[in-house]
Design a protein around this motif. Structure first.
Motif, PDB file in Angstrom:
ATOM      1  N   ALA A   1       0.829  -1.209   0.000  1.00 59.73           N
ATOM      2  CA  ALA A   1       0.000   0.000   0.000  1.00 59.73           C
ATOM      3  C   ALA A   1       0.862   1.258   0.000  1.00 59.73           C
ATOM      4  O   ALA A   1       0.460   2.297  -0.546  1.00 59.73           O
ATOM      5  N   GLY A   2       2.064   1.165   0.573  1.00 63.05           N
ATOM      6  CA  GLY A   2       2.929   2.336   0.648  1.00 63.05           C
ATOM      7  C   GLY A   2       3.990   2.409  -0.421  1.00 63.05           C
ATOM      8  O   GLY A   2       4.672   3.429  -0.556  1.00 63.05           O
ATOM      9  N   ASP A   3       4.155   1.357  -1.198  1.00 65.68           N
ATOM     10  CA  ASP A   3       5.180   1.326  -2.233  1.00 65.68           C
ATOM     11  C   ASP A   3       4.639   0.552  -3.434  1.00 65.68           C
ATOM     12  O   ASP A   3       4.411  -0.652  -3.358  1.00 65.68           O
ATOM     13  N   ALA A   4       4.440   1.249  -4.541  1.00 67.28           N
ATOM     14  CA  ALA A   4       3.855   0.624  -5.733  1.00 67.28           C
ATOM     15  C   ALA A   4       4.779  -0.412  -6.366  1.00 67.28           C
ATOM     16  O   ALA A   4       4.346  -1.203  -7.210  1.00 67.28           O
ATOM     17  N   ARG A   5       6.031  -0.431  -5.964  1.00 59.03           N
ATOM     18  CA  ARG A   5       6.976  -1.390  -6.544  1.00 59.03           C
ATOM     19  C   ARG A   5       6.898  -2.758  -5.867  1.00 59.03           C
ATOM     20  O   ARG A   5       7.542  -3.707  -6.317  1.00 59.03           O
ATOM     21  N   VAL A   6       6.110  -2.867  -4.808  1.00 58.13           N
ATOM     22  CA  VAL A   6       6.021  -4.126  -4.053  1.00 58.13           C
ATOM     23  C   VAL A   6       4.975  -5.036  -4.671  1.00 58.13           C
ATOM     24  O   VAL A   6       3.826  -4.640  -4.891  1.00 58.13           O
ATOM     25  N   ARG A   7       5.382  -6.259  -4.961  1.00 59.13           N
ATOM     26  CA  ARG A   7       4.454  -7.308  -5.404  1.00 59.13           C
ATOM     27  C   ARG A   7       4.582  -8.466  -4.418  1.00 59.13           C
ATOM     28  O   ARG A   7       5.695  -8.855  -4.056  1.00 59.13           O
ATOM     29  N   TYR A   8       3.474  -8.977  -3.964  1.00 58.31           N
ATOM     30  CA  TYR A   8       3.537 -10.069  -2.991  1.00 58.31           C
ATOM     31  C   TYR A   8       2.664 -11.229  -3.443  1.00 58.31           C
ATOM     32  O   TYR A   8       1.677 -11.067  -4.165  1.00 58.31           O
ATOM     33  N   VAL A   9       3.058 -12.413  -3.027  1.00 56.06           N
ATOM     34  CA  VAL A   9       2.312 -13.647  -3.267  1.00 56.06           C
ATOM     35  C   VAL A   9       2.257 -14.392  -1.947  1.00 56.06           C
ATOM     36  O   VAL A   9       3.289 -14.561  -1.285  1.00 56.06           O
ATOM     37  N   SER A  10       1.086 -14.811  -1.535  1.00 50.13           N
ATOM     38  CA  SER A  10       0.921 -15.532  -0.273  1.00 50.13           C
ATOM     39  C   SER A  10       0.350 -16.914  -0.545  1.00 50.13           C
ATOM     40  O   SER A  10      -0.676 -17.047  -1.217  1.00 50.13           O
ATOM     41  N   PHE A  11       1.014 -17.942  -0.029  1.00 51.52           N
ATOM     42  CA  PHE A  11       0.583 -19.319  -0.247  1.00 51.52           C
ATOM     43  C   PHE A  11      -0.580 -19.688   0.677  1.00 51.52           C
ATOM     44  O   PHE A  11      -0.756 -19.101   1.743  1.00 51.52           O
ATOM     45  N   SER A  12      -1.331 -20.700   0.267  1.00 48.39           N
ATOM     46  CA  SER A  12      -2.446 -21.187   1.078  1.00 48.39           C
ATOM     47  C   SER A  12      -1.968 -21.932   2.321  1.00 48.39           C
ATOM     48  O   SER A  12      -2.703 -22.053   3.296  1.00 48.39           O
ATOM     49  N   ARG A  13      -0.732 -22.420   2.274  1.00 48.71           N
ATOM     50  CA  ARG A  13      -0.104 -23.084   3.422  1.00 48.71           C
ATOM     51  C   ARG A  13       1.395 -23.046   3.185  1.00 48.71           C
ATOM     52  O   ARG A  13       1.872 -22.508   2.179  1.00 48.71           O
ATOM     53  N   ASN A  14       2.129 -23.641   4.113  1.00 51.81           N
ATOM     54  CA  ASN A  14       3.582 -23.698   3.962  1.00 51.81           C
ATOM     55  C   ASN A  14       3.963 -24.793   2.971  1.00 51.81           C
ATOM     56  O   ASN A  14       3.757 -25.974   3.224  1.00 51.81           O
ATOM     57  N   PHE A  15       4.528 -24.391   1.830  1.00 54.91           N
ATOM     58  CA  PHE A  15       4.950 -25.343   0.807  1.00 54.91           C
ATOM     59  C   PHE A  15       6.471 -25.523   0.786  1.00 54.91           C
ATOM     60  O   PHE A  15       6.971 -26.339   0.026  1.00 54.91           O
ATOM     61  N   GLY A  16       7.201 -24.754   1.572  1.00 55.56           N
ATOM     62  CA  GLY A  16       8.649 -24.893   1.607  1.00 55.56           C
ATOM     63  C   GLY A  16       9.361 -23.818   0.796  1.00 55.56           C
ATOM     64  O   GLY A  16       8.786 -23.192  -0.103  1.00 55.56           O
ATOM     65  N   LYS A  17      10.622 -23.630   1.115  1.00 56.97           N
ATOM     66  CA  LYS A  17      11.388 -22.551   0.503  1.00 56.97           C
ATOM     67  C   LYS A  17      11.588 -22.764  -0.992  1.00 56.97           C
ATOM     68  O   LYS A  17      11.616 -21.799  -1.765  1.00 56.97           O
ATOM     69  N   GLU A  18      11.722 -24.013  -1.421  1.00 58.86           N
ATOM     70  CA  GLU A  18      11.916 -24.258  -2.849  1.00 58.86           C
ATOM     71  C   GLU A  18      10.705 -23.777  -3.653  1.00 58.86           C
ATOM     72  O   GLU A  18      10.851 -23.164  -4.717  1.00 58.86           O
ATOM     73  N   ALA A  19       9.512 -24.028  -3.143  1.00 58.83           N
ATOM     74  CA  ALA A  19       8.309 -23.551  -3.815  1.00 58.83           C
ATOM     75  C   ALA A  19       8.242 -22.031  -3.798  1.00 58.83           C
ATOM     76  O   ALA A  19       7.827 -21.394  -4.773  1.00 58.83           O
ATOM     77  N   ALA A  20       8.669 -21.417  -2.690  1.00 57.39           N
ATOM     78  CA  ALA A  20       8.658 -19.960  -2.594  1.00 57.39           C
ATOM     79  C   ALA A  20       9.641 -19.340  -3.584  1.00 57.39           C
ATOM     80  O   ALA A  20       9.341 -18.314  -4.222  1.00 57.39           O
ATOM     81  N   LEU A  21      10.814 -19.942  -3.738  1.00 56.98           N
ATOM     82  CA  LEU A  21      11.767 -19.452  -4.724  1.00 56.98           C
ATOM     83  C   LEU A  21      11.201 -19.548  -6.133  1.00 56.98           C
ATOM     84  O   LEU A  21      11.339 -18.622  -6.941  1.00 56.98           O
ATOM     85  N   LEU A  22      10.554 -20.663  -6.423  1.00 59.05           N
ATOM     86  CA  LEU A  22       9.958 -20.844  -7.745  1.00 59.05           C
ATOM     87  C   LEU A  22       8.888 -19.793  -8.006  1.00 59.05           C
ATOM     88  O   LEU A  22       8.827 -19.186  -9.084  1.00 59.05           O
TER      89      LEU A  22
END
Length: 316
Positions: free
Chosen positions: A59-80
């Motif tokens: 909301a404070g920075d237009a350059r921020v893009r976020y993705v939130s998972f439905s549960r914890n899938f692990g760091k490898e999935a987050a990197l992907l």
């Protein structure tokens, strides 16, 4: 040139704002050099207010893009997910806990401009416990004798990737991912520089001994079939030993006559062979389990919330 900073997050509510403040400073330093910056945060199913903090940052920075998972899938999935949602000409992957110093980003960009497709930050082990240092060195020495790629001690996910490296990694659609190995497998011109360990700013690491052991096993099995080959040769060796032992027993019986059977010898042989068989089955089971997950072709992650546009190319 657009630079994407990708940061997986898991229970990082205490440090996220500080991290974003630091990378914002770096982005301002890069702007006069002709580099725009975007920030791609991936919330790996955090149980705290990480998602709420990300929404506040967006909301404070237009350059921020976020993705939130439905549960914890692990760091490898987050990197992907971070790589899929990054649109930059260069992508910098780093942790959000400030153990990867944001002040090194400018240096990485400078090295990228020299023609390197991968700029890899290798941390020293200054301050690590002696047992952890020795264990890590032993692991890398062993694994590099087995795997088809070279894994370097101290090299992790903190690195800059050119767009063609990112595209090459995204073309690798396997379910069981070991990013450190994938980055090494795709190749392209690369350079490495060292940096000193940084102390985690807040919170606790989600890595424990069991997680580290599983991660090390993933690295060992993801890029070779040598454990299967080793199991085959071990079986052949045991067969030859058994044949030699049988010949010795028959020869001794012909020369000295039949003696009382050796109880200890039998128990030792049976126990040893049973243990070897279980190890072989375990190795085969590991590979079979990976095949099982691959053929099901489930998505690597499911998205609960995001402010990034969902295009065909971004569907997991």
């Amino acid at each position: 040139m657009l630079i994407s900073i990708v940061a997986p997050c898991y229970n990082e509510e205490d440090v996220l704002a500080r991290f974003h403040e630091e990378v914002q400073k770096v982005a301002e330093e890069l702007l006069p050099l002709g580099h725009d910056t975007e920030f791609v945060y991936v919330d790996d199913g955090s149980r705290d207010r990480t998602l709420a903090v990300l929404q506040e940052l967006a909301a404070g920075d237009a350059r921020v893009r976020y993705v939130s998972f439905s549960r914890n899938f692990g760091k490898e999935a987050a990197l992907l997910a971070g790589l899929r949602h990054a649109s930059g000409d260069s992508v910098i992957v780093m942790d959000a806990d400030l153990q990867h110093p944001p002040g090194l980003i400018k240096h990485m960009v400078e090295l990228r401009e020299q023609g390197h497709d991968q700029v890899i930050a290798r941390r020293t082990r200054t301050g690590d416990r002696l047992t952890r240092t020795l264990t890590a060195r032993l692991y890398y020495r062993l694994v590099n004798r087995l795997v088809d790629v070279e894994l370097v001690d101290g090299v992790g996910d903190f690195r800059l990737l050119s767009r063609r490296v990112v595209d090459a990694v995204l073309d690798l659609t396997e379910y069981n991912r070991f990013s450190k190995g994938l980055f090494a497998w795709v190749g392209f011109p690369s350079t490495t520089f060292e940096y000193h360990n940084a102390v985690r700013e807040a919170g606790r690491s989600s890595w424990n001994l069991r997680g580290l052991l599983n991660y090390g096993l993933d690295g060992l099995l993801s890029f070779n079939n040598r454990p299967l080959r080793a199991a085959l040769w071990l079986g052949v060796t045991l067969l030859l030993c058994a044949g030699a032992y049988t010949a010795w027993i028959v020869g001794a019986a012909l020369v000295h006559g039949v003696q009382t059977p050796g109880y200890v010898t039998i128990i030792t042989a049976v126990t040893a062979l049973a243990g070897v068989q279980m190890v072989m089955l375990g190795v085969i089971g590991e590979y079979t389990g990976r095949i099982y997950y691959e053929v099901k072709r489930r998505p690597h992650f499911l998205v609960k919330a995001t402010n990034a546009e969902r295009t065909k190319d971004l569907i997991p």
